[in-house]
Write an enzyme that holds these catalytic residues in place. Structure first.
Site, PDB file in Angstrom:
ATOM      1  NE  ARG A  25     -14.921  18.150 -24.207  1.00  0.00           N
ATOM      2  CZ  ARG A  25     -15.137  18.326 -22.376  1.00  0.00           C
ATOM      3  NH1 ARG A  25     -14.141  18.231 -21.823  1.00  0.00           N
ATOM      4  NH2 ARG A  25     -16.496  17.812 -22.505  1.00  0.00           N
ATOM      5  CB  ALA A  79     -12.911   6.286 -11.405  1.00  0.00           C
ATOM      6  CB  ALA A  83     -19.811  11.315 -15.257  1.00  0.00           C
ATOM      7  N   GLY A  84     -19.642  13.940 -15.631  1.00  0.00           N
ATOM      8  CA  GLY A  84     -18.698  15.747 -15.312  1.00  0.00           C
ATOM      9  C   GLY A  84     -19.657  16.690 -15.671  1.00  0.00           C
ATOM     10  CG  ASP A  85     -20.875  17.721 -18.965  1.00  0.00           C
ATOM     11  OD1 ASP A  85     -20.705  18.297 -19.382  1.00  0.00           O
ATOM     12  OD2 ASP A  85     -21.821  16.797 -20.166  1.00  0.00           O
ATOM     13  CE1 TYR A 119     -17.686  15.933 -40.097  1.00  0.00           C
ATOM     14  CE2 TYR A 119     -18.511  14.724 -38.898  1.00  0.00           C
ATOM     15  CZ  TYR A 119     -17.614  14.925 -39.357  1.00  0.00           C
ATOM     16  OH  TYR A 119     -16.855  13.787 -39.900  1.00  0.00           O
ATOM     17  NE  ARG A 120     -17.406  21.697 -31.476  1.00  0.00           N
ATOM     18  CZ  ARG A 120     -17.744  21.636 -30.927  1.00  0.00           C
ATOM     19  NH1 ARG A 120     -18.793  21.350 -30.033  1.00  0.00           N
ATOM     20  NH2 ARG A 120     -16.203  20.986 -29.996  1.00  0.00           N
TER      21      ARG A 120
END
Length: 302
Positions: A158, A215, A242-244, A95-96
């Site tokens: 995304r 992984a 995790a990627g960040d 909701y942006r």
């Protein structure tokens, strides 16, 4: 943004209690940078509302500087909500539209460089928020090149956002560090074969590539071509963030003079901690442990 998620094990449609957090790829990355011992500042916009206050407080608690964040009186802070299903699949609702961050423009690019950073990091998420944010990302990349500031880019493509691969491709010649996921390689380079990704990125003008594979670990740059590094994760509770964490730790290491191999090792260690805990940043190593990991990464480069 501010995140709402069920706290009683039920779906968003049925839950009676929800927990409230602050989350977002860019802030996650900055939190990892700071935990790795490098100063980090957040440049964005939040609303003049309690959620904006919450974002600023959370960033400050993580040690991320917030003087570059504008509090916008006209637009609200963005929100999102996350369902975690019984099979572990996560579904996120954003909701942006019309949020303060979606109103960013070229002026924000100049502000991001006002503190004289050594490196600026941009995300494809920002570029996908609308024409103004897209122009801000492009202008920031151009200004960084003009002023001799290194540019790092994490595509963060995304499916639920407008496609921005074409925009990001134009920024590749300006990019010193490209940190991308294996699932993002096909839209950007037409292949997900690591050797080809590194070759095509180099031909496009990218200075250095690190390829995240979840992984399966990662691939990092060497003079003789990309090398694989296995994941350090031993337990997975929540893979979000995790990627960040990997990207932030990797970039912090490179700023500290650690080579790509050591930087990749630090990134995998930070990512392993994050996947082992709920929440986007809860699993980052504590300060003392982070210092030990940084020292170990440095030794790999000596």
């Amino acid at each position: 943004m501010v995140l709402f998620q069920p706290a009683d094990g039920r779906s968003l449609a049925e839950c009676g209690i929800a927990s409230v957090h602050v989350a977002g790829a860019e802030l996650n990355l900055l939190a990892a940078v700071r935990r790795a011992g490098v100063r980090a500042a957040f440049c964005s916009r939040v609303g003049a509302d309690p959620f904006g206050e919450r974002v600023l407080a959370a960033a400050a608690e993580l040690g991320v500087e917030t003087q570059l964040v504008v509090v916008d009186e006209r637009y609200p802070t963005g929100l999102f909500a996350k369902d975690v299903r019984e099979d572990g699949v996560r579904r996120v609702h954003y909701y942006r539209a019309g949020s303060a961050a979606s109103q960013m423009g070229e002026d924000d690019a100049g502000r991001a460089l006002s503190g004289g950073p050594s490196l600026v990091a941009v995300s494809g998420i920002t570029a996908a928020l609308g024409d103004g944010p897209r122009r801000a990302v492009v202008r920031l990349a151009e200004l960084a090149r003009e002023r001799g500031v290194a540019l790092a880019m994490d595509p963060n493509l995304r499916p639920g956002l407008p496609p921005v691969a074409n925009v990001l491709r134009k920024l590749l010649p300006l990019t010193r560090f490209l940190v991308l996921g294996l699932d993002e390689a096909q839209p950007l380079f037409g292949t997900d074969a690591p050797d080809e990704v590194f070759r095509r990125a180099g031909e496009a003008g990218v200075g250095e590539v690190v390829l995240k594979a979840g992984a399966d670990g990662c691939w990092y740059d060497t003079p003789s071509g990309p090398r694989h590094l296995a994941s350090a994760a031993v337990r997975v509770v929540d893979p979000v963030g995790a990627g960040d964490a990997f990207a932030g730790a990797y970039l912090a290491a490179r700023l500290r003079g650690i080579g790509p191999r050591g930087a990749a090792r630090l990134g995998t260690a930070f990512a392993a901690g994050v996947v082992a805990a709920p929440g986007d940043t809860d699993g980052l190593p504590a300060e003392q442990e982070a210092g030990r990991l940084v020292d170990a990464a440095q030794q790999m480069s000596s």
